[in-house]
Design a protein around this motif. Sequence first.
Motif: not given
Lengths: 76, 189
Positions: B36-43, B57-60
């Motif tokens: 969750l932290a990863a997804a929100l961080r990158y997006l 960043l969108t893809d990952i």
Amino acid sequence: MFTTRKQYYPYISPFDPCPPIRVKTYVTAPNLYLGFQPPNLPQFSPHEALQKGTLWKVFYDPYYSPYEMANKGDYK
Amino acid sequence: MWIYEKKLQYPVRVSTCNPKLAKYLIEQYGGADGELAAALRYLNQRYSIPDKVIGLLTDIGTEEFAHLEMIATMVYKLTKDATLEQLKEAGLDAHYVNHDRALFYNNAAGVPWTAAYIQAKGDPIADLYEDIAAEEKARATYQWIINMSDDPDLNDGLRFLREREIVHAQRFREAVEILKEERDRKKIF
């Protein structure tokens, strides 16, 4: 021989309360060594790639627990 | 906008009824280095970063949600039929009192997820270095969970997720190289 599993030997005191772990290990994954990925590297087949989690052989570095290593033996 | 495919990125199989593993896995659900932290961080970071690496960043970030879904499935399978006695033994009694068997974004020690886990400094290099560190920390977390787990089917899925962390870290490192822009330039001093 090159390995992505590294070891070091921490200091063991004669007065440590617990039985010492003499060898500590850590992982240095393949992404640390490549820099910008060069073109035309060897690939897995699409089916294999989906199973392994990467298309590129150079990045495939599966991790097994000591438990799994002891029971199955011949991983990597 | 997203298009949702109603399937998991990698099949999730769990072979033993061991709710204790759910307690460990929740670290990758609502922990500091979790999916969750990863997804929100990158997006979130992608708005204020050079055009060349927004797509990455969108893809990952999108893929991290696919991972989140896999972890959720693992936790759900491990807890949905667990008896209260098993939950107690697994140390999930406090979780049960608060949430029943619902999933919740907290770490293995029960600390709820917080936005303080993620950063957006607005400096492209600082942000990408944080992303590289996040991937390496997630890779390490998967190793520690694999070490604690004796479920071969579960470990198979965890190994897939760990491999993806390696590839993501590689791509973030390449993004830094792109922003450095010295790669193919002839250097004349």
